[in-house]
Design a protein around this motif. Structure first.
Motif, PDB file in Angstrom:
ATOM      1  N   LEU A   1       4.506   0.590 -13.055  1.00  0.00           N
ATOM      2  CA  LEU A   1       4.610  -0.876 -13.064  1.00  0.00           C
ATOM      3  C   LEU A   1       3.881  -1.483 -11.869  1.00  0.00           C
TER       4      LEU A   1
ATOM      5  N   SER B   1       0.148  -1.335 -12.464  1.00  0.00           N
ATOM      6  CA  SER B   1      -0.273  -2.388 -13.390  1.00  0.00           C
ATOM      7  C   SER B   1      -0.302  -3.727 -12.676  1.00  0.00           C
TER       8      SER B   1
ATOM      9  N   ILE C   1      -3.368  -4.027 -10.470  1.00  0.00           N
ATOM     10  CA  ILE C   1      -4.587  -4.250 -11.253  1.00  0.00           C
ATOM     11  C   ILE C   1      -4.702  -5.730 -11.611  1.00  0.00           C
ATOM     12  N   LEU C   2      -3.577  -6.342 -11.929  1.00  0.00           N
ATOM     13  CA  LEU C   2      -3.618  -7.684 -12.510  1.00  0.00           C
ATOM     14  C   LEU C   2      -3.306  -8.794 -11.512  1.00  0.00           C
TER      15      LEU C   2
ATOM     16  N   ARG D   1      -5.614 -11.684 -11.403  1.00  0.00           N
ATOM     17  CA  ARG D   1      -6.000 -12.260 -12.697  1.00  0.00           C
ATOM     18  C   ARG D   1      -5.101 -13.463 -13.017  1.00  0.00           C
TER      19      ARG D   1
ATOM     20  N   ALA E   1      -6.065 -16.452 -14.014  1.00  0.00           N
ATOM     21  CA  ALA E   1      -6.608 -17.270 -15.114  1.00  0.00           C
ATOM     22  C   ALA E   1      -6.446 -18.761 -14.846  1.00  0.00           C
TER      23      ALA E   1
ATOM     24  N   ILE F   1       6.122 -16.502 -17.885  1.00  0.00           N
ATOM     25  CA  ILE F   1       5.705 -15.109 -18.112  1.00  0.00           C
ATOM     26  C   ILE F   1       4.370 -15.017 -18.846  1.00  0.00           C
ATOM     27  N   GLY F   2       4.073 -16.009 -19.710  1.00  0.00           N
ATOM     28  CA  GLY F   2       2.832 -15.936 -20.485  1.00  0.00           C
ATOM     29  C   GLY F   2       1.686 -16.727 -19.886  1.00  0.00           C
ATOM     30  N   THR F   3       1.846 -17.222 -18.664  1.00  0.00           N
ATOM     31  CA  THR F   3       0.803 -18.070 -18.085  1.00  0.00           C
ATOM     32  C   THR F   3      -0.485 -17.299 -17.831  1.00  0.00           C
ATOM     33  N   SER F   4      -0.355 -16.154 -17.175  1.00  0.00           N
ATOM     34  CA  SER F   4      -1.557 -15.368 -16.874  1.00  0.00           C
ATOM     35  C   SER F   4      -1.170 -13.896 -16.812  1.00  0.00           C
ATOM     36  N   ALA F   5      -2.195 -13.057 -16.716  1.00  0.00           N
ATOM     37  CA  ALA F   5      -1.915 -11.627 -16.582  1.00  0.00           C
ATOM     38  C   ALA F   5      -1.099 -11.384 -15.316  1.00  0.00           C
TER      39      ALA F   5
ATOM     40  N   SER G   1       2.531 -12.264 -15.977  1.00  0.00           N
ATOM     41  CA  SER G   1       3.102 -11.255 -16.876  1.00  0.00           C
ATOM     42  C   SER G   1       3.531 -10.036 -16.083  1.00  0.00           C
ATOM     43  N   ALA G   2       2.614  -9.564 -15.208  1.00  0.00           N
ATOM     44  CA  ALA G   2       2.906  -8.357 -14.437  1.00  0.00           C
ATOM     45  C   ALA G   2       4.030  -8.617 -13.444  1.00  0.00           C
TER      46      ALA G   2
ATOM     47  N   THR H   1       7.426  -8.893 -15.276  1.00  0.00           N
ATOM     48  CA  THR H   1       7.842  -7.615 -15.839  1.00  0.00           C
ATOM     49  C   THR H   1       8.319  -6.661 -14.743  1.00  0.00           C
TER      50      THR H   1
ATOM     51  N   GLY I   1       4.577 -12.626 -25.757  1.00  0.00           N
ATOM     52  CA  GLY I   1       3.478 -13.489 -25.329  1.00  0.00           C
ATOM     53  C   GLY I   1       2.936 -13.250 -23.929  1.00  0.00           C
ATOM     54  N   THR I   2       3.090 -12.035 -23.386  1.00  0.00           N
ATOM     55  CA  THR I   2       2.469 -11.760 -22.091  1.00  0.00           C
ATOM     56  C   THR I   2       0.997 -11.381 -22.288  1.00  0.00           C
ATOM     57  N   HIS I   3       0.314 -11.148 -21.161  1.00  0.00           N
ATOM     58  CA  HIS I   3      -1.131 -10.882 -21.243  1.00  0.00           C
ATOM     59  C   HIS I   3      -1.529  -9.669 -20.430  1.00  0.00           C
ATOM     60  N   PHE I   4      -0.906  -8.542 -20.700  1.00  0.00           N
ATOM     61  CA  PHE I   4      -1.308  -7.342 -19.971  1.00  0.00           C
ATOM     62  C   PHE I   4      -2.654  -6.825 -20.458  1.00  0.00           C
TER      63      PHE I   4
ATOM     64  N   ALA J   1      -6.319 -15.050 -20.702  1.00  0.00           N
ATOM     65  CA  ALA J   1      -5.478 -15.233 -19.514  1.00  0.00           C
ATOM     66  C   ALA J   1      -5.554 -14.059 -18.537  1.00  0.00           C
TER      67      ALA J   1
ATOM     68  N   LEU K   1      -6.566  -1.231 -19.028  1.00  0.00           N
ATOM     69  CA  LEU K   1      -5.290  -0.797 -18.458  1.00  0.00           C
ATOM     70  C   LEU K   1      -4.507  -0.001 -19.489  1.00  0.00           C
TER      71      LEU K   1
END
Lengths: 201, 653
Positions: A39, A42, A45-46, A49, A51, A126-130, A133-134, A137, B260-263, B268, B274
């Motif tokens: 985790l 990940s 990495i993100l 990002r 966005a 949570i869905g705004t950007s990568a 999300s990371a 999570t 709806g996440t963006h891994f 986004a 990955l």
């Protein structure tokens, strides 16, 4: 339980089965290390990002993070004291410290949930950007572990009240304490590499 | 196509395809047959008390093997359909969508729901016996592992009749596997069902590590463990190191698809690479998770039937450890062509090729074990013998693929498909067959028929080579994998037709195995000796089939071939005075019911019905609470009962 009881050892280590359970839990924690490492990887990495959405520096707030760090680290300390009381065969002191540990955990969770609502208010859902999300999570997985730990701890406390301090309840408490310390270690990494790094860089 | 499902655009029951309709009818009839049969023969109570609630490692092993054979059949039918579809150009047996679904499920079913349970099943039966142990370390957890695997497998399998199969390949690369390009629920099945089964496997890994570390018979140091126990141990370590990565990858996939996440989606800022990295960080070690226990089985079989001890025991051990280590640092060779750059590709090229070294060591050790041995050509041994040349072809083509520069030519062609089938079928399937013929008497008290076994062997091995050899050539000729059809005149028709005929021979081999099991259950001589092969390790020191408590007296071990020594020294005897009462764990219905609850939650999640999922999740919590308050301390088998049981099979008590 089965097998010979070696009374020269601490309660939780007295039967062969209990020793195996504790070793098994250590192996499980090895798997948990891999899980959180993945985790974190990940997340790293993100992390940039975003966005066009908010970055860590935009949403992280030192106050909540420090409160949370204080709550969780203290709870790990009280969990340690709990095991000390267990070794002294002091059930009452043990239960008090167990209760304090869980309450501190509950406090941590409340602040974390409050913090999540701040993030969302600042436009980082949570869905705004990568990145978000990371972030959600990773924090969410840790938070879910804390929640599970609180529920599990309550079950063990009930058993301690009902059955007193036996090799089995001692082993369960000891394994719980390993789990709890592990969550603390993970939090230290989150505190350092998510929050501090996010705020500074 | 009719829409029975919610407004998300997918249908609940898949309709409109005659093949699937036929399967639906077949599934319905099978369920009716099973329910009817159980009711007619009044077997429900037997099913519950003897099998659904069992915590006995031998029975759990048999359940795993049964499930594995069933899934092998399902994956095999998928394979046959693919070979039929490509047997002629412009064939109209499957449409492209259906073909996509079939190659996806074929891959998953074969690796995760056939190879894994067959190997873990045999490990379950054999590992504690080889260690001279009464059970695994955590019998209850062991039952939970099986039921989680089984529920996960069943959830995955209903996809093709309920809601639609996953169709993005067994590797499910993003962005294809994302919501944007595969909006149906098929790939939700992938994310959820594999998660459930994977957690079961992780628990097995933990269980076996502790079993090996803490439950070995007195005197059995790690370097005196039988080779199969070693490979099971190392496999378990790889499981614990690699499966959490898959857990996370599937979690992130679930988040992307359901929440709806963006891994992994480029929108986004997500990163499809990955997924590839996480998938293969698990996926490559997975290759060795299935191969290593198989190597262990060959070691036992070859040593027993060559009537010699294993050549180079300690180099064997070190080669397994080296393979395990290297398996974790080769994953990038699965995507050389996706822009990693020369330095990265070179590193992974070298680590990949290095794996050939310890593997070669093992091949030579097996050959030297056979040298000057008095070889008995039993069916088990034939599988081991056929394994060596076939697997070597897989290995050599693997080194060809390992060269990054050359891989730009082979990447994602049928050459690759041929290569990994040449590794996995000899390296896993042959081993499982060798192991089944070898250990069958331990499980059931009778041997499988050798004559039918030889039919099984020859049909399967010839069919296997006929099916996959032509793929090397069409692959080098430019045919990429996962093509559902092609034009005439490319020169692929004849090899692919040959391949299809081969797959029929292969299927006939499988049928011969099923017939062998059926025949042997009905007619084989019962009451077979506890040591029919004159074998060398501890599992043969006890009755066939094995008593619930495994060993009346825990044996003392002096070498890697403990039972062989005992036979030579005449010390495998048991005195009546040595018998003590034995503790065993009680059966429990909780693992089964808890897994069903998890399966129900999983099913709702697949369909993105979150409120029913949340309600059903209460069942899981109830299950966990029940488990936490469970203080059942098992029971004791009395000295009288042990004496009676032991007298039945021992001549010397």
């Amino acid at each position: 339980m089965a097998g010979k009881v070696d009374t020269s050892l601490p309660l939780e280590y007295q039967t062969h089965q209990d020793r195996m359970n504790i070793l098994g839990f250590w192996v499980f924690l090895g798997a948990e290390i891999v899980l959180f490492a993945t985790l974190f990887a990940s997340y790293f990495i993100l992390v940039d990002r975003t966005a066009g959405g908010p970055s860590g520096a935009d949403i992280f707030h030192l106050k909540e993070v420090l409160i949370n760090t204080f709550l969780l680290l203290t709870s790990s300390f009280t969990a340690g004291l709990m095991i000390r009381e267990m070794r002294n065969h002091n059930l009452k002191g043990m239960l008090i410290l167990f209760g304090i540990t869980l309450l501190l955990g509950l406090g941590f969770l409340s602040v974390e949930i409050y913090e999540f609502t701040i993030f969302v208010d600042k436009g980082a859902a949570i869905g705004t950007s990568a990145f978000t999300s990371a972030l959600f999570t990773l924090l969410g997985t840790h938070g879910a572990h804390v929640s599970l730990g609180i529920g599990w701890g309550i079950l063990i406390m009930i058993q301690l009240v009902k059955r007193g301090l036996t090799p089995t309840t001692a082993r369960k408490t000891f394994i719980f304490s390993l789990y709890w310390h592990f969550l603390d270690v993970v939090w230290i990494f989150i505190f350092t590499f998510v929050y501090l790094k996010g705020m500074v860089m | 196509m009719g829409v029975l499902g919610a407004g998300t655009g997918h249908q609940f029951f898949v309709t409109g395809d005659p093949l699937i309709l036929a399967s639906q009818i077949a599934i319905g009839l099978t369920i009716l047959g099973i329910v009817g049969g159980l009711t007619y023969f009044k077997k429900w109570r037997w099913l519950w008390t003897e099998w659904l609630t069992t915590v006995d490692h031998k029975r759990i092993g048999i359940l795993y093997i049964l499930a594995g054979v069933l899934m092998f059949f399902r994956g095999g039918v998928d394979g046959l359909m693919m070979r039929l579809q490509t047997s002629r150009p412009e064939m109209e047996f499957l449409n492209s969508q259906h073909y996509n679904e079939i190659f996806t499920t074929h891959g998953i079913v074969m690796i995760l729901f056939a190879a894994m349970p067959l190997l873990i099943g045999i490990m379950n039966v054999v590992l504690p016996l080889q260690l001279g142990a009464r059970d695994v370390a955590f019998p209850w957890l062991n039952a939970l592992s099986f039921w989680l695997f089984f529920v996960g497998a069943m959830l995955f399998n209903i996809s093709f009749v309920i809601g639609g199969s996953p169709d993005a390949g067994w590797t499910s690369y993003f962005p294809l596997a994302g919501k944007e390009f595969t909006p149906g629920i098929g790939n939700n099945y992938y994310a959820v069902a594999l998660q459930i089964a994977g957690i079961g496997t992780l628990a097995t890994g933990i269980n076996f590590i502790v079993t090996v570390l803490k439950m070995r018979a007195p005197g059995m140091t790690l370097m005196k463990m039988p080779m199969f126990a070693w490979t099971s141990f190392i496999t378990s370590i790889i499981i614990v190191a690699a499966f959490p990565i898959f857990t996370v990858a599937l979690l992130l996939m679930t988040m992307d698809r359901l929440f709806g996440t963006h891994f992994f989606t480029v929108a986004a800022g997500g990163e499809p690479m990955l997924w590839l990295n996480l998938f293969w960080l698990w996926g490559h070690p997975e290759v060795y998770i299935v191969a290593l226990p198989a190597f262990g089985m060959f070691s036992e079989v070859i040593s027993t039937y060559s009537r010699k001890n294993l050549y180079g025991y300690s180099t064997m051990v070190w080669s397994i450890i080296t393979i395990a280590f290297l398996s974790m640092i080769v994953w990038v060779h699965h995507f050389y062509t996706m822009g990693s750059g020369p330095a990265v590709n070179s590193f992974f090229s070298i680590t990949t090729m290095l794996i050939a070294v310890p593997t070669g060591v093992k091949i030579f050790n097996w050959l030297f074990t056979m040298r000057k041995g008095r070889i008995k050509f039993t069916t088990s041994m034939l599988w081991a013998l056929a394994f060596i040349p076939c697997f070597t072809i897989g290995g050599v083509t693997g080194v060809m693929l390992a060269m990054a520069a050359a891989d730009y030519q082979y990447h994602n062609t049928m050459f690759l498909v041929a290569h990994f089938h040449y590794v996995l079928i000899p390296g896993v399937v042959f081993a499982v067959f060798a192991g089944l013929y070898y250990w069958w008497p331990k499980m059931f008290g009778f041997t499988l028929n050798e004559r039918i076994g030889k039919w099984h062997f020859w049909l399967f091995v010839i069919g296997f080579n006929m099916t996959f050899m032509p793929m090397f050539f069409v692959g080098l000729d430019g045919m990429s994998r996962r093509m559902y059809t092609y034009s005439a005149g490319l020169g692929w028709e004849n090899p692919l037709m040959f391949s299809f005929i081969g797959s029929l021979v292969l299927a006939a081999g499988f049928a011969a195995m099923v017939y062998n099991i059926y025949w042997s259950f009905r007619y084989a001589k019962r009451g077979v000796d506890h040591d029919p092969w004159d074998a060398r390790t501890l599992e043969w020191a006890t009755a066939s089939p094995v008593q619930a408590y495994n060993f009346a007296k825990i044996p003392e071990v002096k070498s890697t071939e403990a039972f062989w020594d005992m036979k030579k020294e005449g010390t495998h005897t048991l005195k009546e005075s040595e018998i003590e009462k034995i503790h065993l764990p009680s059966n429990s219905g909780v693992p089964f019911l808890l897994s069903v609850a998890i399966g129900i939650v999983g099913f709702f999640l697949v369909f993105e019905w979150f409120i029913p999922a949340a309600i059903a999740a209460v069942l899981i919590i109830v299950g966990l609470i029940v488990r936490s308050f469970d203080y059942d301390e098992g029971f004791y088998v009395s000295v009288d009962e042990i004496t009676k049981t032991e007298k039945k099979w021992r001549g010397d008590l």
